[in-house]
Enzyme design. Sequence first.
Site, PDB file in Angstrom:
ATOM      1  CB  VAL A 112       3.070 -67.583-117.380  1.00  0.00           C
ATOM      2  CG1 VAL A 112       3.051 -69.137-117.602  1.00  0.00           C
ATOM      3  CG2 VAL A 112       4.456 -67.464-116.552  1.00  0.00           C
ATOM      4  CE1 TYR A 153      10.818 -67.989-106.145  1.00  0.00           C
ATOM      5  CE2 TYR A 153      10.668 -68.142-103.660  1.00  0.00           C
ATOM      6  CZ  TYR A 153      10.388 -68.471-105.042  1.00  0.00           C
ATOM      7  OH  TYR A 153       9.810 -69.921-105.092  1.00  0.00           O
ATOM      8  CE  LYS A 155       6.828 -68.381-106.125  1.00  0.00           C
ATOM      9  NZ  LYS A 155       6.371 -69.215-107.186  1.00  0.00           N
TER      10      LYS A 155
HETATM   11  N1  LIG Z   1      11.823 -76.436-106.124  1.00  0.00           N
HETATM   12  C1  LIG Z   1      11.580 -75.909-104.907  1.00  0.00           C
HETATM   13  O1  LIG Z   1      12.298 -75.840-103.929  1.00  0.00           O
HETATM   14  C2  LIG Z   1      10.398 -74.680-104.769  1.00  0.00           C
HETATM   15  C3  LIG Z   1       9.900 -74.155-103.434  1.00  0.00           C
HETATM   16  C4  LIG Z   1       9.134 -73.263-103.356  1.00  0.00           C
HETATM   17  C5  LIG Z   1       8.179 -72.954-104.474  1.00  0.00           C
HETATM   18  N2  LIG Z   1       8.586 -73.448-105.757  1.00  0.00           N
HETATM   19  C6  LIG Z   1       7.830 -72.885-107.001  1.00  0.00           C
HETATM   20  O2  LIG Z   1       7.554 -74.027-107.588  1.00  0.00           O
HETATM   21  C7  LIG Z   1       7.255 -73.544-108.982  1.00  0.00           C
HETATM   22  C8  LIG Z   1       7.893 -74.712-109.999  1.00  0.00           C
HETATM   23  O3  LIG Z   1       9.531 -74.525-109.563  1.00  0.00           O
HETATM   24  P1  LIG Z   1      10.349 -75.810-109.978  1.00  0.00           P
HETATM   25  O4  LIG Z   1      10.841 -76.074-108.480  1.00  0.00           O
HETATM   26  O5  LIG Z   1       9.386 -77.227-110.644  1.00  0.00           O
HETATM   27  O6  LIG Z   1      11.505 -75.330-110.945  1.00  0.00           O
HETATM   28  P2  LIG Z   1      11.884 -75.531-112.192  1.00  0.00           P
HETATM   29  O7  LIG Z   1      12.644 -74.569-112.736  1.00  0.00           O
HETATM   30  O8  LIG Z   1      12.043 -77.022-112.406  1.00  0.00           O
HETATM   31  O9  LIG Z   1      10.265 -75.462-113.129  1.00  0.00           O
HETATM   32  C9  LIG Z   1       9.969 -73.932-113.348  1.00  0.00           C
HETATM   33  C10 LIG Z   1       9.401 -73.899-114.660  1.00  0.00           C
HETATM   34  O10 LIG Z   1       8.899 -72.812-115.012  1.00  0.00           O
HETATM   35  C11 LIG Z   1       9.223 -72.367-116.460  1.00  0.00           C
HETATM   36  N3  LIG Z   1       9.395 -70.979-116.698  1.00  0.00           N
HETATM   37  C12 LIG Z   1      10.076 -70.049-116.378  1.00  0.00           C
HETATM   38  N4  LIG Z   1       9.863 -68.966-116.922  1.00  0.00           N
HETATM   39  C13 LIG Z   1       8.751 -68.884-117.569  1.00  0.00           C
HETATM   40  C14 LIG Z   1       7.841 -68.226-118.294  1.00  0.00           C
HETATM   41  N5  LIG Z   1       7.993 -66.902-118.526  1.00  0.00           N
HETATM   42  N6  LIG Z   1       6.541 -68.652-118.630  1.00  0.00           N
HETATM   43  C15 LIG Z   1       6.423 -70.218-118.768  1.00  0.00           C
HETATM   44  N7  LIG Z   1       7.241 -70.845-117.974  1.00  0.00           N
HETATM   45  C16 LIG Z   1       8.245 -70.323-117.419  1.00  0.00           C
HETATM   46  C17 LIG Z   1      10.543 -73.045-116.595  1.00  0.00           C
HETATM   47  O11 LIG Z   1      10.690 -73.258-117.975  1.00  0.00           O
HETATM   48  C18 LIG Z   1      10.361 -74.356-115.767  1.00  0.00           C
HETATM   49  O12 LIG Z   1       9.879 -75.518-116.628  1.00  0.00           O
HETATM   50  C19 LIG Z   1       7.867 -72.350-109.019  1.00  0.00           C
HETATM   51  O13 LIG Z   1       6.788 -71.100-109.021  1.00  0.00           O
HETATM   52  C20 LIG Z   1       8.737 -71.827-107.869  1.00  0.00           C
HETATM   53  O14 LIG Z   1       8.913 -70.797-107.516  1.00  0.00           O
HETATM   54  C21 LIG Z   1       9.705 -74.385-105.786  1.00  0.00           C
END
Ligand SMILES: NC(=O)c1ccc[n+]([C@@H]2O[C@H](COP(=O)([O-])OP(=O)(O)OC[C@H]3O[C@@H](n4cnc5c(N)ncnc54)[C@H](O)[C@@H]3O)[C@@H](O)[C@H]2O)c1
Length: 249
Positions: free
Chosen positions: A56, A149, A153
């Site tokens: 992305v 981060y 965000k």
């Molecule tokens: N898990 C939590 O507690 C939480 C809380 C708040 C926000 N989020 C947000 O949720 C979203 C998903 O996170 P998650 O918890 O599923 O974590 P995750 O690590 O399981 O998923 C993140 C995904 O993003 C992909 N990724 C990383 N860099 C990338 C790039 N340059 N291009 C394309 N893909 C890329 C990774 O390969 C991974 O599959 C993120 O934006 C994260 O900031 C997660």
Amino acid sequence: MVTGAESGIGAACAKAFGGEGARVAVLYFADAAAAERTADAVRAAGGAAMTVQAHVDDEGSVDAAFAEVERIWGPADVLVNSAGLNMTGVPVRDMKLDQWRRLLDTDLTGAFLTSRRFLTGRGKASGAAAILHISSIHAYAVRAGGADYCAAKGGLSNLVETLAIEEAPRGIRVNAIEPGMILTPMNARAQSDAAYRATLEHNIPLGRAGDPSEVADLAVFLASEKARYITGARIVIDGGLSLMQALGA
Ligand SMILES: NC(=O)c1ccc[n+]([C@@H]2O[C@H](COP(=O)([O-])OP(=O)(O)OC[C@H]3O[C@@H](n4cnc5c(N)ncnc54)[C@H](O)[C@@H]3O)[C@@H](O)[C@H]2O)c1
């Protein structure tokens, strides 16, 4: 189209849209086998799936991935951008410029690139469409060691709101989902270390971390006709965690 769909919240969203009978493009960063597992879950849930690699943070990669999906299925109606990197806990005084850029490129510029390509791909296509960005409660609740981060965000909030007013005349709704603590690989330690997890969950009014499927349920709702009057919103899904900001007061 779901980015970051090989893991965590993205994978759960892909599966949930599959459960609605959708055709889901599973966009992944590097792990093709994990993306295939997501695609299998989409199909098992009743949808159709294809997998496409998309970095992305890379304009050419985003363009190529969208072009591939459009070639086969036409322009997408829904974009869920879940790709993201987490904070590393490094304070600004010690943060390398490369790290700052990598986080901003992925979590903020990635949202710009995927949104823009989604919109240009639709061209003059009519009908309702929805963009959802997975943001975080850290868009407004900052944490020491999370400047990259939190800035990404926080910027995403303004991107979502700006896009919402720009695209409203075309019937394209743009919203952010702001999760708290969700059990995904991003929170790997909480899943392997029960004492650590209990410490974190102690601060969550509902008493537990969230499951990725709970975020996915919200995504399906926000993309649906039932959410037709919701745009430019930032919807918190955190079990009440972000209300606990005055702990020391
Ligand atoms: N898990 C939590 O507690 C939480 C809380 C708040 C926000 N989020 C947000 O949720 C979203 C998903 O996170 P998650 O918890 O599923 O974590 P995750 O690590 O399981 O998923 C993140 C995904 O993003 C992909 N990724 C990383 N860099 C990338 C790039 N340059 N291009 C394309 N893909 C890329 C990774 O390969 C991974 O599959 C993120 O934006 C994260 O900031 C997660």
